[in-house]
Design an enzyme around this catalytic site. Sequence first.
Site, mmCIF file in Angstrom:
data_model
loop_
_atom_site.group_PDB
_atom_site.id
_atom_site.type_symbol
_atom_site.label_atom_id
_atom_site.label_comp_id
_atom_site.label_asym_id
_atom_site.label_seq_id
_atom_site.Cartn_x
_atom_site.Cartn_y
_atom_site.Cartn_z
ATOM 1 N N CYS A 33 -16.448 15.035 -1.233
ATOM 2 C CA CYS A 33 -17.709 14.371 -0.855
ATOM 3 C C CYS A 33 -18.761 15.412 -0.493
ATOM 4 C CB CYS A 33 -17.468 13.409 0.308
ATOM 5 S SG CYS A 33 -18.964 12.569 0.838
ATOM 6 N N CYS A 83 -20.983 14.482 2.469
ATOM 7 C CA CYS A 83 -20.310 14.654 3.777
ATOM 8 C C CYS A 83 -20.209 16.125 4.156
ATOM 9 C CB CYS A 83 -18.887 14.090 3.762
ATOM 10 S SG CYS A 83 -18.679 12.538 2.901
ATOM 11 N N ASP A 84 -19.829 16.960 3.216
ATOM 12 C CA ASP A 84 -19.420 18.319 3.564
ATOM 13 C C ASP A 84 -20.318 19.447 3.036
ATOM 14 O OD1 ASP A 84 -17.222 17.290 4.920
ATOM 15 O OD2 ASP A 84 -16.046 17.144 3.087
#
Length: 334
Positions: free
Chosen positions: A158, A161-162
């Site tokens: 992701c 997300c990261d």
Amino acid sequence: MELFFSSIQLILTIINFRKMEQIISEKVKCLIIGSGPAGYTAAIYAARANLNPVLYQGIQPGGQLTITTEVENYPGYSDGVQGPQMMIDFEKQAVRMGADIRFGTVTQVDFSSQPLLVQIDEKKWIVADAVIVSTGASAQWLGLESEERLNGFGVSACAVCDGFFFRGKEVAIVGAGDTAAEEAIYLSKLCTKVHMLVRRNEMRASKIMQERVSKTENIKIYWDSVTDEIIGAKTVEAVRIKNNKTGELQTIPISGFFVAIGHKPNSDLFKNWLEMDEAGYIKTIPGKSITNVSGVFASGDVQDKIYRQAVTAAGSGCIAALDAERYLSEMGIH
Ligand code: NDP
């Protein structure tokens, strides 16, 4: 002889009793399947609406967030939070509101008539007036040992997300669909260079996305290239790729390795009952959680192939609980 027969009878009675015990059903007003942000949020709202929700967590309590590290984009956690901790917090809040959270996996459903039937752990059947499906989706992985070992330590599925953790660094992304294209562009704004690994000599992504990728200066595409190995003892240090046509190996130093080769919604259980798209995402009325079966609602990643964020899943869990509440009151179930 008589003693022999009565012993057999006793054994048969015990066996029958065991079988009966296995099928004893329980009546539940609102049953929630799945324990990611969507399921727990649905539980919080349903509990506050006095629906006495029972939530079954499934084989991975907490869902996909339990395999991520830090979450920085969920509002309310101003200092960020570890994914597993966030799910513990969600669960605690649901319990505090009165939700009954249980460890167990749904193994079968029968939505042929009302009330709905849900089987737990291949044993017990529960009768439910409303069911909220929040079983999520699972990222597809390449299946390399190094990918699993470094998951959360530079390997991620992701970018939204990261990606932030790799600001000013070089990363690689594998995949050539719309998700990979979108995530490569997202990463290109944070990272100095994005190495995009495409296994064929063309991309599956829509033309417009392909165009955007090729116009982005710091994205380098490697055609006909597969991942041979992700290198790094504790965190990702490089990726070794192999050219499918020439067999040539090449090592690219990177800090982050993103896998974007598709997701699989966890919807197999519902195949015979709920309408789905060709990829298996449950169809809901746009903007709502209502499925084709009355009393069954779907929320989170199992019905969302585009956004797939914790916050959007939580929002859709809220929608599902509100839809279920409205449905139950229209049905006169209190
Ligand atoms: P897709 O299934 O469309 O693409 C997966 C990609 O991963 C393909 O390019 C595939 O290669 C590649 N791949 C699969 N397995 C491997 C492997 N083992 N090694 C290397 N590469 C691999 O998935 P997406 O998640 O990209 O998209 C899913 C759906 O969601 C699509 O319909 C997409 O259009 C949609 N979507 C829409 C968006 C939007 O509208 N904004 C944003 C994101 C997704 P190959 O092509 O060779 O099979």
